[in-house]
Design a protein around this motif. Structure first.
Motif, PDB file in Angstrom:
ATOM      1  N   ASP A  27       0.810  -1.216   0.000  1.00 41.11           N
ATOM      2  CA  ASP A  27       0.000   0.000   0.000  1.00 41.11           C
ATOM      3  C   ASP A  27       0.845   1.268   0.000  1.00 41.11           C
ATOM      4  O   ASP A  27       0.338   2.330  -0.318  1.00 41.11           O
ATOM      5  N   VAL A  28       2.104   1.156   0.400  1.00 44.49           N
ATOM      6  CA  VAL A  28       2.962   2.344   0.478  1.00 44.49           C
ATOM      7  C   VAL A  28       3.826   2.443  -0.776  1.00 44.49           C
ATOM      8  O   VAL A  28       4.077   1.448  -1.453  1.00 44.49           O
ATOM      9  N   GLU A  29       4.246   3.652  -1.074  1.00 41.74           N
ATOM     10  CA  GLU A  29       5.074   3.867  -2.263  1.00 41.74           C
ATOM     11  C   GLU A  29       6.464   3.265  -2.070  1.00 41.74           C
ATOM     12  O   GLU A  29       6.995   3.248  -0.952  1.00 41.74           O
ATOM     13  N   GLU A  30       7.042   2.798  -3.159  1.00 43.72           N
ATOM     14  CA  GLU A  30       8.402   2.266  -3.120  1.00 43.72           C
ATOM     15  C   GLU A  30       9.344   3.308  -2.540  1.00 43.72           C
ATOM     16  O   GLU A  30       9.262   4.484  -2.882  1.00 43.72           O
ATOM     17  N   GLY A  31      10.211   2.858  -1.669  1.00 45.89           N
ATOM     18  CA  GLY A  31      11.207   3.745  -1.079  1.00 45.89           C
ATOM     19  C   GLY A  31      10.739   4.463   0.176  1.00 45.89           C
ATOM     20  O   GLY A  31      11.523   5.141   0.825  1.00 45.89           O
ATOM     21  N   THR A  32       9.456   4.325   0.526  1.00 43.06           N
ATOM     22  CA  THR A  32       8.964   4.958   1.747  1.00 43.06           C
ATOM     23  C   THR A  32       8.999   3.960   2.890  1.00 43.06           C
ATOM     24  O   THR A  32       9.100   2.751   2.686  1.00 43.06           O
ATOM     25  N   LYS A  33       8.901   4.476   4.105  1.00 42.77           N
ATOM     26  CA  LYS A  33       8.971   3.623   5.297  1.00 42.77           C
ATOM     27  C   LYS A  33       7.967   2.487   5.199  1.00 42.77           C
ATOM     28  O   LYS A  33       6.818   2.692   4.853  1.00 42.77           O
ATOM     29  N   GLY A  34       8.438   1.299   5.510  1.00 45.86           N
ATOM     30  CA  GLY A  34       7.606   0.114   5.468  1.00 45.86           C
ATOM     31  C   GLY A  34       7.706  -0.663   4.176  1.00 45.86           C
ATOM     32  O   GLY A  34       7.248  -1.788   4.099  1.00 45.86           O
ATOM     33  N   SER A  35       8.345  -0.069   3.168  1.00 46.46           N
ATOM     34  CA  SER A  35       8.489  -0.751   1.874  1.00 46.46           C
ATOM     35  C   SER A  35       9.777  -1.561   1.828  1.00 46.46           C
ATOM     36  O   SER A  35      10.730  -1.307   2.572  1.00 46.46           O
ATOM     37  N   TYR A  36       9.790  -2.525   0.950  1.00 42.21           N
ATOM     38  CA  TYR A  36      10.972  -3.367   0.730  1.00 42.21           C
ATOM     39  C   TYR A  36      12.170  -2.503   0.332  1.00 42.21           C
ATOM     40  O   TYR A  36      13.277  -2.681   0.839  1.00 42.21           O
ATOM     41  N   GLU A  37      11.948  -1.539  -0.540  1.00 39.68           N
ATOM     42  CA  GLU A  37      13.028  -0.681  -1.033  1.00 39.68           C
ATOM     43  C   GLU A  37      13.626   0.170   0.093  1.00 39.68           C
ATOM     44  O   GLU A  37      14.831   0.433   0.112  1.00 39.68           O
ATOM     45  N   TYR A  38      12.793   0.602   1.035  1.00 38.45           N
ATOM     46  CA  TYR A  38      13.280   1.384   2.171  1.00 38.45           C
ATOM     47  C   TYR A  38      14.210   0.540   3.040  1.00 38.45           C
ATOM     48  O   TYR A  38      15.252   1.012   3.497  1.00 38.45           O
ATOM     49  N   VAL A  39      13.840  -0.719   3.259  1.00 44.96           N
ATOM     50  CA  VAL A  39      14.686  -1.611   4.054  1.00 44.96           C
ATOM     51  C   VAL A  39      16.020  -1.837   3.340  1.00 44.96           C
ATOM     52  O   VAL A  39      17.073  -1.842   3.979  1.00 44.96           O
ATOM     53  N   ILE A  40      15.989  -1.981   2.019  1.00 49.58           N
ATOM     54  CA  ILE A  40      17.242  -2.110   1.259  1.00 49.58           C
ATOM     55  C   ILE A  40      18.116  -0.879   1.480  1.00 49.58           C
ATOM     56  O   ILE A  40      19.315  -0.990   1.760  1.00 49.58           O
ATOM     57  N   GLU A  41      17.505   0.295   1.374  1.00 52.45           N
ATOM     58  CA  GLU A  41      18.254   1.545   1.529  1.00 52.45           C
ATOM     59  C   GLU A  41      18.867   1.671   2.926  1.00 52.45           C
ATOM     60  O   GLU A  41      20.012   2.103   3.078  1.00 52.45           O
TER      61      GLU A  41
END
Length: 105
Positions: A78-92
């Motif tokens: 439900d959240v945009e890529e790269g925002t808190k809670g997203s897979y991409e945020y954890v990668i970052e």
């Protein structure tokens, strides 16, 4: 690594301060997030889970949840890529290997 992806009493004990290993601790938190049960428990659980999400240690769950008060907790999709809670945020924040680990739970 614990392959059991369901929240259990051992995980609750780890969240409450029994974890000596950081990975084990965040795995337990990720399971609480994924199950949705953690959002309905006492306030300290919600704060702990949100701190882990904000720090990029954990993802939001696979499915939307609601807390004790009926507030909707979004899913990771439900959240945009790269925002808190997203897979991409954890990668970052923690790297690919960590994101893969948390994403596999």
């Amino acid at each position: 690594m614990n392959k059991n992806t369901q929240l259990n009493l051992d995980d609750i004990e780890l969240i409450e301060g029994g974890a000596e290993d950081e990975q084990e601790y965040y795995e337990a938190i990720q399971k609480a997030i994924n199950s949705g049960i953690g959002w309905k428990m006492q306030g300290s659980y919600g704060r702990t889970m949100m701190d882990a999400i904000k720090g990029g240690y954990c993802l939001l769950g696979h499915n939307r949840s609601s807390d004790y008060y009926g507030n909707i907790i979004p899913s990771r999709d439900d959240v945009e890529e790269g925002t808190k809670g997203s897979y991409e945020y954890v990668i970052e924040m923690q790297g690919q290997e960590w994101a893969d680990l948390m994403g596999s739970l």
